[in-house]
Each structure stands twice: as C-alpha cells, then as structure tokens.
Design a protein around this motif. Sequence first.
Motif, PDB file in Angstrom:
ATOM      1  N   VAL A   1       0.842  -1.198   0.000  1.00 51.97           N
ATOM      2  CA  VAL A   1       0.000   0.000   0.000  1.00 51.97           C
ATOM      3  C   VAL A   1       0.878   1.249   0.000  1.00 51.97           C
ATOM      4  O   VAL A   1       1.966   1.268   0.583  1.00 51.97           O
ATOM      5  CB  VAL A   1      -0.958   0.010   1.206  1.00 51.97           C
ATOM      6  CG1 VAL A   1      -1.885  -1.195   1.147  1.00 51.97           C
ATOM      7  CG2 VAL A   1      -0.200   0.019   2.539  1.00 51.97           C
ATOM      8  N   ASP A   2       0.383   2.286  -0.650  1.00 52.28           N
ATOM      9  CA  ASP A   2       1.153   3.527  -0.782  1.00 52.28           C
ATOM     10  C   ASP A   2       0.753   4.542   0.279  1.00 52.28           C
ATOM     11  O   ASP A   2       0.607   5.732  -0.009  1.00 52.28           O
ATOM     12  CB  ASP A   2       0.945   4.118  -2.179  1.00 52.28           C
ATOM     13  CG  ASP A   2       1.522   3.240  -3.271  1.00 52.28           C
ATOM     14  OD1 ASP A   2       2.533   2.568  -3.002  1.00 52.28           O
ATOM     15  OD2 ASP A   2       0.958   3.222  -4.370  1.00 52.28           O
ATOM     16  N   VAL A   3       0.548   4.083   1.500  1.00 56.44           N
ATOM     17  CA  VAL A   3       0.221   4.968   2.614  1.00 56.44           C
ATOM     18  C   VAL A   3       1.074   4.549   3.804  1.00 56.44           C
ATOM     19  O   VAL A   3       1.540   3.398   3.875  1.00 56.44           O
ATOM     20  CB  VAL A   3      -1.278   4.894   2.978  1.00 56.44           C
ATOM     21  CG1 VAL A   3      -2.128   5.422   1.838  1.00 56.44           C
ATOM     22  CG2 VAL A   3      -1.694   3.473   3.327  1.00 56.44           C
ATOM     23  N   PRO A   4       1.323   5.452   4.762  1.00 61.92           N
ATOM     24  CA  PRO A   4       2.135   5.068   5.920  1.00 61.92           C
ATOM     25  C   PRO A   4       1.442   4.026   6.784  1.00 61.92           C
ATOM     26  O   PRO A   4       0.240   4.114   7.038  1.00 61.92           O
ATOM     27  CB  PRO A   4       2.319   6.386   6.677  1.00 61.92           C
ATOM     28  CG  PRO A   4       1.213   7.267   6.203  1.00 61.92           C
ATOM     29  CD  PRO A   4       0.934   6.867   4.799  1.00 61.92           C
ATOM     30  N   VAL A   5       2.200   3.041   7.221  1.00 60.87           N
ATOM     31  CA  VAL A   5       1.700   1.985   8.103  1.00 60.87           C
ATOM     32  C   VAL A   5       2.503   2.042   9.398  1.00 60.87           C
ATOM     33  O   VAL A   5       3.724   2.192   9.371  1.00 60.87           O
ATOM     34  CB  VAL A   5       1.835   0.599   7.453  1.00 60.87           C
ATOM     35  CG1 VAL A   5       1.346  -0.496   8.404  1.00 60.87           C
ATOM     36  CG2 VAL A   5       1.049   0.550   6.143  1.00 60.87           C
TER      37      VAL A   5
END
Length: 571
Positions: free
Chosen positions: A290-294
Amino acid sequence: MTTRRPHGDRCNRITTVIVAAFAAVFVALFVAVSPPASQADATNLRPSQSVDAARLELVAQHFATDPNGTVELRYVLSGLDGDPLQLIPPPATPSTTPPTSDPPTDPTTDPAAPVEAPVEPEPEPELVTLTMEITNYPPLDDADDVGRLVGGDVDPDAFDRIAGNAVDGVAFDARPLLELNDDGTVNLTLDIGTDVVDSIESRLKMDRPGIYPLRVQLLIGDPTDDNVVATAGTVVQRLAGADDTDVEVAPPIDLAVVAVTPALPPRADAATVELTRTRLDESIDLAAQVDVPVTLEVPPPLVADAAATRAGAERLATSLDGDELVALPLLPLDVSSAVGAGRADAYTRLVRAGEDVLTEAIPTTPSRRDVWITTDELSSGGALHLRDLGTRFVVIGAELYADTISDDLPPTDRFVEAELPDGGTLPFLVVDPLSEQLTSAAADRILADSTSFEWGVETLAEMLVAQFDEDTTAAASTVRPTAPPRRSRVLTSPDLTRPDPRLIGVLSELAATTPSVRFTAASALTGVTDVALDDGDPVTVQLPDAAGPPLDARIELLDATALELASAASM
C-alpha cells in the motif's frame, strides 16, 4: 352509341383490384402482429444471445469533483451471452465477381461485347441502438442510505424511493464508450461533465456540495422503451468551491493503518514461533503493497532475525520505506506489571534496548514512542509511565476497551482522556468498527459480492455523510456553534493484526482523489484529532489501579537481563 371496352382490359382491371385487396389485407395483418421498430431492435436477438445476466462492475472512480468538474467512472460489463450488443465486427464480405481466365473485354474496341454491371457492395448491417443514461439525485444526509445505492445489483427504483426526485440526467451514444475484451467482457469509460447553475444537455447539474447518488444504466433499442441491459449505482462527492460561501468545510478525516505482530512468549513452541513469523511477514507485505504510511508494532528480536542477512535487511528497508515502528521492550514485559512490581526502571531499560535493536535492523524506518498500541489491560500507573516515556496517546481495541474500561463505547473517531494518578490525562483512541470488515476472511466475502471499488466508494461515502449529518445536528443544537471537530480513525483488524491489503489499497487510491479523507501515520494523529465532548466537556475515563500478570516469578529474569545489558553496553 355505346363504346364497348375490350374484354382483355376488363380482365386486367379485375385482376388489379383483387391483387390490391390481397395486398391491403396482408399489410393490415403485418402491422397488427409486428412490434414497433424500436422494440424489434431491442428484442431481435438470436436464441444464443442474452443480456439477462449482464452486470456493470465499478473498477475505478475519481471520488470527488470540483464545481463544473468531471465525474470519472470506469466499469466492466460482464454476463453477456453471445454478442447481443453487436460489438463484434462482421466478417469481411468476399467479392461476388466470378473468376475468369479470359482477358477482360474492352467495350470501346468491341461494340458487340456485353457491358458488365458493377458489383454493388453488401449494405452494412444496421446496429442496434445502445444508450448510456446517467441520472443524479440530491445529496445524501443519512449514512445508512449509501449502501442501498452503491453496487452493480442495485434496485433501479431505489434511487427515487430513497434519494427523492432526480436532479438531472444525461444520455450518450454508448457505442464509442464500449471496448470489447477478449474474454467477452466490455470496458466502459464514462467522463461526465458537471454544472453548477444550469441544466445542460451534456452535463449533470450539481448546484451545491455533497455526496450525490448516480444511477448508471445501459439501454438497448429506443431509449424511450426503457429496455435496460444493466443498472449500477455509485456516489460522487461534489466539493465546495469559491462561490459556496455559506458552506463550512469540515476538516479532513485522517485514517491511520496499524498492524501488530504479537511478541513471542517465553519458551514458545515451534508452532507459535512459525505463526508469529508469518504474521510479521504479513505486516511487512502490507506495508510494501500500500502507498500509505503503516504503523507497525513488531517484536525487536524477530526484526533483528529478519535483518540478519543482506537480502533480509534490504527487503525490510524497501518494504518499510515511509512507514514507522512502535518502540517496544527488547523482551516481552507488561508495563502495568512492571510498574506494579516496582520495576518501572527495568521496563525503561528494555524499551531503550528494543529501540536500539530496531534502529540497527532498519536504520531508515523510525521507531517512535508517540503511540502505544495496547493488546493487554493497562493500569493507570502503567499509562502514567508510558506518558513519562513519551507516549502521547494509546490505541485500544473495542473489545478490550469494553472489558477493562467501560462497556459504553465512545466515538471511535475522537480521543477520550484517561485520568492518571498525577492528575494528568493520556488520550485513548478506540479502533474503528470498520476493522470487522478488514480481516482476510471478511474481505473474501466482500469481494465475492462486489468489486473493491464499490466497497471503497461506499465506505468513504458513509464516513463523509455521517460526518456531515453529525456536524449539522451539532451546529443546530448549540447556541454558539463551534467549528467542526477533527476526526481520525484507526484501521486494523479486530485483534489489531494486519488488515487486508486489498481493501486498504483501494481506500488509499480513492482517498487520493478527495481532500476530505487522507491517510496519516498513527504517530501524527495527536495533532489532527480532537477530544470527544459530552455536553461541552471532554469525555474522561478511569483506568484500573492494577493490571497485568504478576512478576514475582520473573524478577530474577529481569535482573539477569539487566546484567546482560550492562555487560553489552560496556563492550
């Protein structure tokens, strides 16, 4: 003198009358039994063709549009039997000129040669009419209505019943919008202009901000006959513009993705070790996909093992680029138990050691103390120690909150403040109910009935409609309306392990098309989240005085670990 007509003329006249009578009867019968031309176009399908199972599946969408902007929708039409829409080009018609071995005759040199008539080309078959009709309805104000108007199996009449009278509608020749795939499905591309003031033939009127339901229909034959091939429903957000001065724009809803890998207990068996490593790999894969911060909570020893080889270290650095780790003790130690046993100092040393191990394993991914993700009961003393170590808020599951703090769940998009022994507070944020849909098993069920984009559009729309409804109600009930609150939601699974990347991925893709929703690292939520209010006062909760397992049997282990840490530090 009477002139007599020839007998032949009278016979011819009688024959003409009889033929005309038969022709009139035949025409009358044909008209009586033949359908109108438009209906014939729509139903003149070969027995091997059918549109009964046709379905429009949403595969991409731009969630929001500016005033006078464009609605962008992408569908796949499936379930066609044969070629009922006449999308397959007909085979080329072979020449009807007979082959000959004699040289062609030139009529200019041989006047007696017959003149060959030119071969007339076969007339192009008349294609059945295909029409796309898109109708928009007034903005929704009830989040419960969203799910009944989104999907490829919606009731066409539900829009009028739920949303009210249509605002506007447009119709297009569908043929230029359709592209046949090799597997028999059909791609459909829709780019529809919108208008704020006037109802223009080729644009949908959206005169105010809101979440507008759209009914998308493919029709065959004359559009006035309403021969519907397939119906789909979606919603689109019309954003506020410079001229919408009477609209108060709410702050964006921040979404934080959290994944916890449970620590290995002492003397764990081989099966437990394997399960824990699998969960660690799943969390790493989520961050990579995924291209979001985890925000990951992972045991430092397992991370160190994964980074022991060059390939492992490179995989971690690449997969966790842009993500963050929660600072954990090097060994599994419950903070409430440590504080209760008077060994808070040992807990602090283990946290520092754990941070060092994580930093050495993945130097490019920060280890943060800002957020603490608890999967165990937390005492007031343990919460106080976490705050003193730099924790700014705690994430807690709904079930654990109900079991250990209160069965009256607070809003899951704002903080509640836990009172601490020194008179201070520490914010808590309960995991969002959406977590029930984010397990792998739940995601499989969802994707068996709908596309990921249908689910994603419905999910974001429900968040925004609920936000609008709550803010509108709050503004109307207060003497001095305050600014809309800042909201955040923690997305994970019910046990706080990795949420399904398929659903998180489509949410992130849709969120990128609207300023009303954004993905944020969990450590940053304290700056963008307000505290829930009850009659204007912050909601506060009481934590238990004691929690966690007793440590009497582990004091010796703690002391031995402290000696090892001191020895390693001296080297």
